[in-house]
Motif scaffolding. Structure first.
Motif, PDB file in Angstrom:
ATOM      1  N   SER A  41      12.537  -6.213   3.330  1.00 38.42           N
ATOM      2  CA  SER A  41      11.273  -5.848   2.683  1.00 38.42           C
ATOM      3  C   SER A  41      11.440  -4.750   1.648  1.00 38.42           C
ATOM      4  N   GLY A  42      12.570  -4.050   1.706  1.00 41.04           N
ATOM      5  CA  GLY A  42      12.772  -2.905   0.824  1.00 41.04           C
ATOM      6  C   GLY A  42      12.297  -1.596   1.430  1.00 41.04           C
ATOM      7  N   LEU A  43      11.650  -1.655   2.590  1.00 46.39           N
ATOM      8  CA  LEU A  43      11.193  -0.446   3.273  1.00 46.39           C
ATOM      9  C   LEU A  43      12.309   0.106   4.161  1.00 46.39           C
ATOM     10  N   ALA A  44      12.267   1.420   4.405  1.00 46.45           N
ATOM     11  CA  ALA A  44      13.134   1.984   5.435  1.00 46.45           C
ATOM     12  C   ALA A  44      12.696   1.428   6.782  1.00 46.45           C
ATOM     13  N   TRP A  45      13.641   1.293   7.706  1.00 52.02           N
ATOM     14  CA  TRP A  45      13.320   0.676   8.987  1.00 52.02           C
ATOM     15  C   TRP A  45      14.027   1.400  10.129  1.00 52.02           C
ATOM     16  N   THR A  46      13.434   1.299  11.312  1.00 56.30           N
ATOM     17  CA  THR A  46      14.093   1.682  12.564  1.00 56.30           C
ATOM     18  C   THR A  46      13.715   0.631  13.591  1.00 56.30           C
ATOM     19  N   HIS A  47      14.710   0.028  14.222  1.00 57.96           N
ATOM     20  CA  HIS A  47      14.464  -0.960  15.268  1.00 57.96           C
ATOM     21  C   HIS A  47      14.661  -0.294  16.631  1.00 57.96           C
ATOM     22  N   LEU A  48      13.639  -0.338  17.447  1.00 56.99           N
ATOM     23  CA  LEU A  48      13.700   0.196  18.808  1.00 56.99           C
ATOM     24  C   LEU A  48      13.879  -0.984  19.756  1.00 56.99           C
ATOM     25  N   ARG A  49      15.096  -1.172  20.221  1.00 60.17           N
ATOM     26  CA  ARG A  49      15.413  -2.342  21.046  1.00 60.17           C
ATOM     27  C   ARG A  49      15.164  -2.008  22.513  1.00 60.17           C
ATOM     28  N   ASN A  50      13.915  -2.249  22.923  1.00 60.94           N
ATOM     29  CA  ASN A  50      13.456  -1.866  24.258  1.00 60.94           C
ATOM     30  C   ASN A  50      13.967  -2.830  25.317  1.00 60.94           C
ATOM     31  N   CYS A  51      14.298  -2.261  26.477  1.00 60.34           N
ATOM     32  CA  CYS A  51      14.779  -3.057  27.610  1.00 60.34           C
ATOM     33  C   CYS A  51      13.595  -3.520  28.475  1.00 60.34           C
ATOM     34  N   ALA A  90      19.229   1.197  14.291  1.00 58.39           N
ATOM     35  CA  ALA A  90      18.717   0.485  15.472  1.00 58.39           C
ATOM     36  C   ALA A  90      19.128   1.266  16.714  1.00 58.39           C
ATOM     37  N   TYR A  91      18.183   1.457  17.624  1.00 61.14           N
ATOM     38  CA  TYR A  91      18.449   2.209  18.844  1.00 61.14           C
ATOM     39  C   TYR A  91      18.273   1.307  20.069  1.00 61.14           C
ATOM     40  N   ASP A  92      19.168   1.491  21.046  1.00 64.33           N
ATOM     41  CA  ASP A  92      19.070   0.796  22.330  1.00 64.33           C
ATOM     42  C   ASP A  92      18.265   1.677  23.279  1.00 64.33           C
ATOM     43  N   VAL A  93      17.081   1.200  23.638  1.00 61.08           N
ATOM     44  CA  VAL A  93      16.142   1.995  24.441  1.00 61.08           C
ATOM     45  C   VAL A  93      16.273   1.557  25.894  1.00 61.08           C
ATOM     46  N   THR A  94      16.983   2.380  26.682  1.00 57.79           N
ATOM     47  CA  THR A  94      17.373   1.986  28.035  1.00 57.79           C
ATOM     48  C   THR A  94      17.042   3.071  29.048  1.00 57.79           C
ATOM     49  N   GLU A 107       0.810  -1.221   0.000  1.00 58.83           N
ATOM     50  CA  GLU A 107       0.000   0.000   0.000  1.00 58.83           C
ATOM     51  C   GLU A 107       0.845   1.273   0.000  1.00 58.83           C
ATOM     52  N   GLY A 108       2.166   1.133  -0.164  1.00 59.15           N
ATOM     53  CA  GLY A 108       3.003   2.311  -0.319  1.00 59.15           C
ATOM     54  C   GLY A 108       3.570   2.906   0.955  1.00 59.15           C
ATOM     55  N   VAL A 109       3.439   2.201   2.092  1.00 60.28           N
ATOM     56  CA  VAL A 109       4.099   2.659   3.315  1.00 60.28           C
ATOM     57  C   VAL A 109       5.614   2.664   3.072  1.00 60.28           C
ATOM     58  N   LYS A 110       6.295   3.688   3.566  1.00 64.54           N
ATOM     59  CA  LYS A 110       7.718   3.863   3.259  1.00 64.54           C
ATOM     60  C   LYS A 110       8.655   3.427   4.390  1.00 64.54           C
ATOM     61  N   HIS A 111       8.192   3.501   5.652  1.00 66.24           N
ATOM     62  CA  HIS A 111       9.101   3.384   6.803  1.00 66.24           C
ATOM     63  C   HIS A 111       8.390   2.608   7.920  1.00 66.24           C
ATOM     64  N   VAL A 112       9.040   1.558   8.425  1.00 71.67           N
ATOM     65  CA  VAL A 112       8.491   0.756   9.523  1.00 71.67           C
ATOM     66  C   VAL A 112       9.352   0.950  10.770  1.00 71.67           C
ATOM     67  N   VAL A 113       8.727   1.345  11.856  1.00 71.41           N
ATOM     68  CA  VAL A 113       9.394   1.497  13.158  1.00 71.41           C
ATOM     69  C   VAL A 113       8.911   0.333  14.025  1.00 71.41           C
ATOM     70  N   TYR A 114       9.842  -0.515  14.459  1.00 76.10           N
ATOM     71  CA  TYR A 114       9.470  -1.779  15.105  1.00 76.10           C
ATOM     72  C   TYR A 114       9.954  -1.829  16.552  1.00 76.10           C
ATOM     73  N   THR A 115       9.091  -2.290  17.458  1.00 77.78           N
ATOM     74  CA  THR A 115       9.461  -2.429  18.876  1.00 77.78           C
ATOM     75  C   THR A 115      10.115  -3.795  19.088  1.00 77.78           C
ATOM     76  N   VAL A 174       7.625   7.807  19.285  1.00 74.64           N
ATOM     77  CA  VAL A 174       6.968   8.992  18.725  1.00 74.64           C
ATOM     78  C   VAL A 174       8.000   9.942  18.135  1.00 74.64           C
ATOM     79  N   GLY A 175       9.152  10.070  18.799  1.00 71.47           N
ATOM     80  CA  GLY A 175      10.221  10.904  18.257  1.00 71.47           C
ATOM     81  C   GLY A 175      10.669  10.429  16.884  1.00 71.47           C
ATOM     82  N   VAL A 176      10.903   9.133  16.760  1.00 72.64           N
ATOM     83  CA  VAL A 176      11.354   8.569  15.481  1.00 72.64           C
ATOM     84  C   VAL A 176      10.289   8.750  14.399  1.00 72.64           C
ATOM     85  N   LEU A 177       9.015   8.587  14.776  1.00 75.22           N
ATOM     86  CA  LEU A 177       7.919   8.705  13.799  1.00 75.22           C
ATOM     87  C   LEU A 177       7.708  10.137  13.319  1.00 75.22           C
ATOM     88  N   THR A 178       8.098  11.117  14.110  1.00 74.45           N
ATOM     89  CA  THR A 178       7.778  12.516  13.797  1.00 74.45           C
ATOM     90  C   THR A 178       9.017  13.346  13.462  1.00 74.45           C
TER      91      THR A 178
END
Length: 304
Positions: A132-142, A196-200, A96-104, A184-188
């Motif tokens: 997948s070919g999409l831009a990505w951000t991995h939020l590696r939550n503690c 990939a970010y280490d969320v600590t 459906e044309g989504v460009k960027h996936v932010v994953y927990t 929310v920061g990454v999404l906006t």
């Protein structure tokens, strides 16, 4: 900036993310996905687009994703089968044309020899998104401070005793509030693609020290008994907890399996969670909450 999709928007994380997003973007730029649209009436009334979506029903997902540009993919709870769910969501989003996936994801994900079964699904999902070919951000939550302040603290205070297999391994316990805020920061914001970010949290804790803080704040003793992994399994067996995720009774009283908890403790003990990071403060612009502040928030729920 295009519209933002939040999956699992009726869960605790998703609802908190939607509320914080409404402080940053217009309601009509939010697409909130849930299996229970009626539970999100507060957002629909404000103008957000609430849509029914079921990750187990791929045919329903294409229309649910339509018009979105960025997607917060909140990991589902079904250990062992959630990679298929996540794949269904990402494939529909891409179509459906989504460009960027932010994953927990989870802290320590992908580290060689990490024994945590919880991270196997997360690692498979991270790789699937990257391919997948999409831009990505991995939020590696503690580990959530809220879980320590409730699910760990309350039974320990009731029993005056807690077995623990994490030993003296250190873990940077983090508030769910900060996990939501960095998402929310990454999404906006711009510039977070393919990172990939280490969320600590701000401090490294051993779990025995965390229980000592509970004991001190409650004024009640908690004896932490160091046990090996088999001793930890035996403890969960005594509580009637299924060992494997595949044995968890759907909609039963205990929605998780001991294998996840025991191997999580093992990964802490072996140093896979001993990570310091300033990613939360750098992206949110505020210092992450301390464990003590979260415990103060939940102290009124303790059996004191």
């Amino acid at each position: 900036m295009g519209k933002i999709i939040v999956t699992g928007a009726s869960g605790q994380f998703g609802t908190a993310a939607a509320r914080l997003l409404l402080e940053k973007v217009a309601a009509e730029d939010l697409i909130l996905l849930t299996r229970t649209p009626e539970s999100l009436s507060e957002f629909a009334e404000q103008g957000a687009d609430v849509r029914r979506a079921d990750f187990d029903d791929p045919a329903s997902l294409r229309s649910a994703m339509a018009g979105g540009e960025r997607m917060l993919l909140i990991s589902t709870t079904r250990v062992g089968t959630r990679v298929e769910q996540h794949t269904n969501a990402v494939e529909a989003a891409a179509a459906e044309g989504v460009k960027h996936v932010v994953y927990t994801s989870i802290l320590g994900c992908g580290a060689p020899n990490n024994p945590s079964v919880e991270q196997f699904d997360h690692l498979a999902t991270e790789r699937m998104i990257e391919q997948s070919g999409l831009a990505w951000t991995h939020l590696r939550n503690c580990l959530y401070a809220e879980a320590v302040a409730t699910a760990m603290a309350i039974p320990a205070l009731q029993a005056g005793h807690k077995p623990e297999n994490a030993g003296e391994g250190r873990v940077p316990i983090v508030s769910r509030d900060d996990c939501v805020a960095i998402a929310v920061g990454v999404l906006t914001q711009e510039g977070h693609e393919n990172k990939a970010y280490d969320v600590t949290g701000p401090e490294l804790w051993t779990l025995p020290d965390a229980m000592a803080l509970v004991s001190d704040m409650a004024g009640k003793p908690i004896e932490v008994e160091m046990v090996d992994d088999e001793g930890m399994y035996a403890y969960f067996d005594s509580l009637g907890v299924a060992r494997k995720a595949s044995d968890v009774v759907p909609d039963g009283p205990i929605p998780w399996a001991s294998e996840g908890m025991v191997t999580f403790g093992q990964s802490i003990r072996e140093g896979f969670m001993d990570i310091e990071s300033d990613d939360v403060e750098r992206i949110t612009g505020r210092k992450p909450r301390t464990l003590r502040s979260v415990m103060e928030q939940y102290r009124s729920t303790w059996p004191i």
